[in-house]
Design a protein around this motif. Structure first.
Motif, PDB file in Angstrom:
ATOM      1  N   GLU A 109      -5.238  38.268   8.844  1.00 21.50           N
ATOM      2  CA  GLU A 109      -5.019  38.212   7.401  1.00 21.50           C
ATOM      3  C   GLU A 109      -6.309  37.830   6.668  1.00 21.50           C
ATOM      4  OE1 GLU A 109      -3.136  36.920   9.697  1.00 21.50           O
ATOM      5  OE2 GLU A 109      -1.014  37.340   9.310  1.00 21.50           O
ATOM      6  N   SER A 110      -7.041  36.853   7.228  1.00 21.29           N
ATOM      7  CA  SER A 110      -8.290  36.421   6.609  1.00 21.29           C
ATOM      8  C   SER A 110      -9.319  37.547   6.608  1.00 21.29           C
ATOM      9  CB  SER A 110      -8.849  35.206   7.354  1.00 21.29           C
ATOM     10  OG  SER A 110     -10.027  34.736   6.753  1.00 21.29           O
ATOM     11  N   GLU A 111      -9.447  38.211   7.746  1.00 18.22           N
ATOM     12  CA  GLU A 111     -10.424  39.299   7.857  1.00 18.22           C
ATOM     13  C   GLU A 111     -10.081  40.446   6.914  1.00 18.22           C
ATOM     14  OE1 GLU A 111     -11.920  42.430  11.261  1.00 18.22           O
ATOM     15  OE2 GLU A 111     -11.275  40.429  11.901  1.00 18.22           O
ATOM     16  N   THR A 112      -8.790  40.712   6.721  1.00 14.77           N
ATOM     17  CA  THR A 112      -8.371  41.780   5.810  1.00 14.77           C
ATOM     18  C   THR A 112      -8.828  41.497   4.382  1.00 14.77           C
ATOM     19  OG1 THR A 112      -6.444  42.331   7.168  1.00 14.77           O
ATOM     20  CG2 THR A 112      -6.380  43.009   4.856  1.00 14.77           C
ATOM     21  N   ILE A 113      -8.654  40.255   3.947  1.00 13.04           N
ATOM     22  CA  ILE A 113      -9.088  39.886   2.592  1.00 13.04           C
ATOM     23  C   ILE A 113     -10.596  40.034   2.458  1.00 13.04           C
ATOM     24  CG2 ILE A 113      -9.316  37.960   0.969  1.00 13.04           C
ATOM     25  CD1 ILE A 113      -6.597  36.958   1.979  1.00 13.04           C
ATOM     26  N   LEU A 114     -11.333  39.548   3.436  1.00 11.20           N
ATOM     27  CA  LEU A 114     -12.792  39.649   3.373  1.00 11.20           C
ATOM     28  C   LEU A 114     -13.254  41.100   3.371  1.00 11.20           C
ATOM     29  CD1 LEU A 114     -13.826  36.799   5.836  1.00 11.20           C
ATOM     30  CD2 LEU A 114     -13.995  36.765   3.346  1.00 11.20           C
ATOM     31  N   THR A 115     -12.595  41.936   4.170  1.00 11.53           N
ATOM     32  CA  THR A 115     -12.954  43.351   4.206  1.00 11.53           C
ATOM     33  C   THR A 115     -12.710  44.005   2.856  1.00 11.53           C
ATOM     34  OG1 THR A 115     -12.440  43.473   6.568  1.00 11.53           O
ATOM     35  CG2 THR A 115     -12.535  45.549   5.360  1.00 11.53           C
ATOM     36  N   ASP A 116     -11.580  43.667   2.224  1.00 13.30           N
ATOM     37  CA  ASP A 116     -11.287  44.202   0.890  1.00 13.30           C
ATOM     38  C   ASP A 116     -12.347  43.761  -0.122  1.00 13.30           C
ATOM     39  OD1 ASP A 116      -9.040  45.452   1.841  1.00 13.30           O
ATOM     40  OD2 ASP A 116      -7.630  43.910   1.128  1.00 13.30           O
ATOM     41  N   LEU A 117     -12.753  42.484  -0.057  1.00 12.01           N
ATOM     42  CA  LEU A 117     -13.789  41.998  -0.965  1.00 12.01           C
ATOM     43  C   LEU A 117     -15.123  42.681  -0.695  1.00 12.01           C
ATOM     44  CD1 LEU A 117     -13.017  38.157  -1.077  1.00 12.01           C
ATOM     45  CD2 LEU A 117     -12.739  39.811  -2.939  1.00 12.01           C
ATOM     46  N   GLY A 118     -15.396  42.957   0.573  1.00 12.88           N
ATOM     47  CA  GLY A 118     -16.635  43.646   0.915  1.00 12.88           C
ATOM     48  C   GLY A 118     -16.693  45.042   0.322  1.00 12.88           C
ATOM     49  N   ARG A 119     -15.532  45.697   0.238  1.00 11.67           N
ATOM     50  CA  ARG A 119     -15.482  47.029  -0.381  1.00 11.67           C
ATOM     51  C   ARG A 119     -15.533  46.927  -1.898  1.00 11.67           C
ATOM     52  NH1 ARG A 119     -10.893  47.893   3.303  1.00 11.67           N
ATOM     53  NH2 ARG A 119     -11.637  48.921   5.211  1.00 11.67           N
ATOM     54  N   LEU A 120     -14.826  45.929  -2.464  1.00 14.96           N
ATOM     55  CA  LEU A 120     -14.734  45.789  -3.914  1.00 14.96           C
ATOM     56  C   LEU A 120     -16.011  45.252  -4.535  1.00 14.96           C
ATOM     57  CD1 LEU A 120     -12.958  45.649  -6.555  1.00 14.96           C
ATOM     58  CD2 LEU A 120     -12.404  43.299  -5.873  1.00 14.96           C
ATOM     59  N   ALA A 121     -16.597  44.243  -3.903  1.00 15.46           N
ATOM     60  CA  ALA A 121     -17.698  43.510  -4.542  1.00 15.46           C
ATOM     61  C   ALA A 121     -18.761  43.115  -3.524  1.00 15.46           C
ATOM     62  CB  ALA A 121     -17.144  42.267  -5.237  1.00 15.46           C
ATOM     63  N   PRO A 122     -19.428  44.084  -2.894  1.00 16.84           N
ATOM     64  CA  PRO A 122     -20.402  43.732  -1.865  1.00 16.84           C
ATOM     65  C   PRO A 122     -21.574  42.905  -2.387  1.00 16.84           C
ATOM     66  CG  PRO A 122     -20.537  46.074  -2.424  1.00 16.84           C
ATOM     67  CD  PRO A 122     -19.295  45.539  -3.071  1.00 16.84           C
ATOM     68  N   ALA A 167     -21.925  46.281 -22.625  1.00 12.63           N
ATOM     69  CA  ALA A 167     -22.140  47.113 -21.447  1.00 12.63           C
ATOM     70  C   ALA A 167     -22.697  46.290 -20.285  1.00 12.63           C
ATOM     71  CB  ALA A 167     -23.088  48.262 -21.782  1.00 12.63           C
ATOM     72  N   ALA A 168     -23.637  45.398 -20.575  1.00  7.05           N
ATOM     73  CA  ALA A 168     -24.188  44.528 -19.523  1.00  7.05           C
ATOM     74  C   ALA A 168     -23.123  43.600 -18.978  1.00  7.05           C
ATOM     75  CB  ALA A 168     -25.367  43.724 -20.071  1.00  7.05           C
ATOM     76  N   ASP A 169     -22.262  43.091 -19.867  1.00  8.35           N
ATOM     77  CA  ASP A 169     -21.185  42.202 -19.433  1.00  8.35           C
ATOM     78  C   ASP A 169     -20.197  42.945 -18.545  1.00  8.35           C
ATOM     79  OD1 ASP A 169     -19.677  39.653 -19.595  1.00  8.35           O
ATOM     80  OD2 ASP A 169     -18.210  40.899 -20.639  1.00  8.35           O
ATOM     81  N   ARG A 170     -19.867  44.187 -18.906  1.00  9.47           N
ATOM     82  CA  ARG A 170     -18.956  44.969 -18.066  1.00  9.47           C
ATOM     83  C   ARG A 170     -19.559  45.193 -16.684  1.00  9.47           C
ATOM     84  NH1 ARG A 170     -17.987  47.799 -22.966  1.00  9.47           N
ATOM     85  NH2 ARG A 170     -19.545  49.388 -22.389  1.00  9.47           N
ATOM     86  N   ALA A 171     -20.866  45.465 -16.631  1.00 14.80           N
ATOM     87  CA  ALA A 171     -21.521  45.636 -15.332  1.00 14.80           C
ATOM     88  C   ALA A 171     -21.452  44.349 -14.512  1.00 14.80           C
ATOM     89  CB  ALA A 171     -22.974  46.068 -15.532  1.00 14.80           C
ATOM     90  N   TYR A 172     -21.694  43.210 -15.166  1.00 12.47           N
ATOM     91  CA  TYR A 172     -21.643  41.920 -14.468  1.00 12.47           C
ATOM     92  C   TYR A 172     -20.243  41.663 -13.924  1.00 12.47           C
ATOM     93  CZ  TYR A 172     -21.412  36.838 -13.932  1.00 12.47           C
ATOM     94  OH  TYR A 172     -21.191  35.579 -13.452  1.00 12.47           O
ATOM     95  N   GLN A 173     -19.217  41.872 -14.759  1.00 15.30           N
ATOM     96  CA  GLN A 173     -17.847  41.610 -14.321  1.00 15.30           C
ATOM     97  C   GLN A 173     -17.405  42.571 -13.226  1.00 15.30           C
ATOM     98  OE1 GLN A 173     -16.685  38.932 -15.136  1.00 15.30           O
ATOM     99  NE2 GLN A 173     -17.566  38.384 -17.110  1.00 15.30           N
ATOM    100  N   ALA A 174     -18.033  43.750 -13.173  1.00  9.91           N
ATOM    101  CA  ALA A 174     -17.728  44.718 -12.125  1.00  9.91           C
ATOM    102  C   ALA A 174     -18.591  44.511 -10.880  1.00  9.91           C
ATOM    103  CB  ALA A 174     -17.932  46.136 -12.654  1.00  9.91           C
ATOM    104  N   ASN A 175     -19.324  43.394 -10.842  1.00 10.38           N
ATOM    105  CA  ASN A 175     -20.168  43.037  -9.693  1.00 10.38           C
ATOM    106  C   ASN A 175     -21.347  43.996  -9.510  1.00 10.38           C
ATOM    107  OD1 ASN A 175     -18.210  40.931  -8.684  1.00 10.38           O
ATOM    108  ND2 ASN A 175     -16.950  42.777  -8.494  1.00 10.38           N
ATOM    109  N   ASP A 176     -21.681  44.736 -10.549  1.00 12.50           N
ATOM    110  CA  ASP A 176     -22.831  45.637 -10.489  1.00 12.50           C
ATOM    111  C   ASP A 176     -24.058  44.868 -10.979  1.00 12.50           C
ATOM    112  OD1 ASP A 176     -24.645  47.665 -10.503  1.00 12.50           O
ATOM    113  OD2 ASP A 176     -23.510  49.003 -11.826  1.00 12.50           O
ATOM    114  N   TYR A 177     -24.542  43.975 -10.130  1.00 19.28           N
ATOM    115  CA  TYR A 177     -25.620  43.082 -10.535  1.00 19.28           C
ATOM    116  C   TYR A 177     -26.922  43.829 -10.758  1.00 19.28           C
ATOM    117  CZ  TYR A 177     -22.416  39.376  -9.101  1.00 19.28           C
ATOM    118  OH  TYR A 177     -21.320  38.556  -8.988  1.00 19.28           O
TER     119      TYR A 177
END
Length: 412
Positions: free
Chosen positions: A360-373, A122-132
């Motif tokens: 294109e660069s900003e789009t990727i960063l924005t997606d990462l910001g939503r996925l893994a802030p 469970a802790a590993d799943r949280a880590y991989q999901a960026n839920d630090y």
């Protein structure tokens, strides 16, 4: 006599190459202000990526530039650290009394090993999901309980208990690396390796070594990281005809860790050779699942992850065109090891920014910001890309870019 600093080394090598500060800056594709700040030993200027750019410009290994950093350490240059490490520090480095007993140890018998394994997953799943935050909450009590289980284990139960301790400490070390708590991560990973030796499982031990390679790279110890990865890979090299997927994956991860260190040390040919060997292991695994009980690094090894390593090497070498070409055949993500996929997307974002394809660069960063802030907040690489976009645009920041700048701590 004081040891030369990184700035001292850069100035010496620049003069030996008969280059002015302006000429070196042009060769390295960096600003002359960066050269001046580094040679004057000003705070915050000795980033590893910056040193690699200078190494390429001077045709030297990156490691010859790295000098004494005691002044920077004394200044305690700040990192953004939103999460408290107090509880995990107590679990990783517990206080022992005169009798050897641990202060604040769990009262009573620990839960069964199967229950502890479930909590680790469970802790590993949280880590991989960026839920630090969740991982950081779960790991301290888990680590204390696992240590207690090791203390009670005997005979045939000892290997399983030590394997569980090694994996728990490994995950803890990886999390601490992400949070830039390097010294505490080193304690966790060193103890993880000791536990892995006690359990006698080479796959567990090899994955811990991969974590140590990653930490050494973060510390700028590139030659040591490469040497550790290669020597361990040589020691555990599997016989392809009868190796398990886990054995092949652990070996492949070691090779890619060493390759990443070579790439950053301006040794691209050595890096490419190691990645090719890792690719052979991925082909041999095929569709079989190398994960199972080993969690974390082993389960995320496949041909797609090897291709990400090729993309990373191209980014480190400063070749945005090659990054984008190689990235075209990387399977869509995210992947089981979330941070690997996210790092790959940063490489692609860097390549777009380097080619002035800022949307294109900003789009990727924005997606990462939503996925893994939480993950993105700790990436200085992301901060550099945001700076490139900001300085390259002729218009004011968009709202999305301003939000990204705030997330990664960039101030223009």
């Amino acid at each position: 006599m004081t040891n030369p600093t990184t700035g001292d080394n850069l100035a010496r090598l620049r003069r030996a190459a008969k280059l002015t500060q302006e000429q070196l800056a042009e060769r390295a594709a960096l600003s002359v202000e960066t050269v001046r700040k580094l040679e004057q030993n000003k705070p915050g200027s000795a980033r590893l990526e910056t040193l690699h750019a200078f190494a390429r410009a001077l045709s030297v290994p990156t490691t010859v530039l790295i000098g004494d950093a005691s002044e920077a350490a004394a200044r305690d240059e700040p990192d953004h650290r939103p999460l408290s490490l107090a509880e995990i520090r107590r679990a990783v480095a517990p206080v022992h009394g005169l009798t050897g007993a641990v202060l604040a140890a769990p009262v009573g018998d620990p839960p069964p090993v199967d229950t502890l394994r479930t909590r680790l997953r469970a802790a590993d799943r949280a880590y991989q999901a960026n839920d630090y935050a969740t991982a950081l909450t779960a790991l301290p009590p888990l680590l204390l309980d696992v240590r207690a289980a090791v203390d009670l284990a005997d005979g045939d139960d000892e290997p399983a208990a030590y394997a569980l301790l090694a994996r728990t400490l490994h995950l803890t070390g990886n999390l601490l690396i992400q949070l830039r708590a390097g010294d505490l991560a080193q304690t966790a990973l060193t103890d993880a390796l000791t536990a892995a030796r006690r359990c006698g499982d080479q796959v567990v031990a090899a994955t811990v070594i991969q974590g140590l390679c990653w930490l050494l790279m973060r510390q700028g110890r590139l030659a040591e990281a490469a040497q550790l990865g290669v020597s361990t890979a040589d020691h555990v090299e599997p016989r392809f005809s009868r190796a398990t997927p886990g054995e092949l994956a652990a070996w492949g991860w070691l090779l890619m860790g060493a390759a990443a260190a070579h790439a950053r040390d301006n040794r691209p040919d050595d890096a490419a050779e190691l990645v090719d060997a890792a690719a052979a292991a991925a082909v041999r695994i095929g569709e079989r699942d190398p994960g199972g009980e080993h969690l974390m690094m082993v389960g995320g090894f496949n041909a797609g992850r090897v291709q990400m390593a090729r993309v990373e090497a191209a980014a480190v070498a400063g070749d945005p065109g090659r990054v984008l070409t190689l990235a075209e055949v990387v399977p869509p993500g995210p992947t089981p090891v979330g941070s690997s996929w996210q790092r790959h997307r940063l490489d692609v974002a860097w390549a777009y920014a380097a080619r002035r394809q800022f949307v294109e660069s900003e789009t990727i960063l924005t997606d990462l910001g939503r996925l893994a802030p939480a993950w993105l907040r700790h990436q200085r690489y992301a901060r550099d890309i945001v700076q490139t976009i900001d300085e390259g645009r002729r218009r004011a920041m968009t709202d999305d870019l301003a939000a990204l700048a705030d997330l990664v701590g960039y101030r223009n």
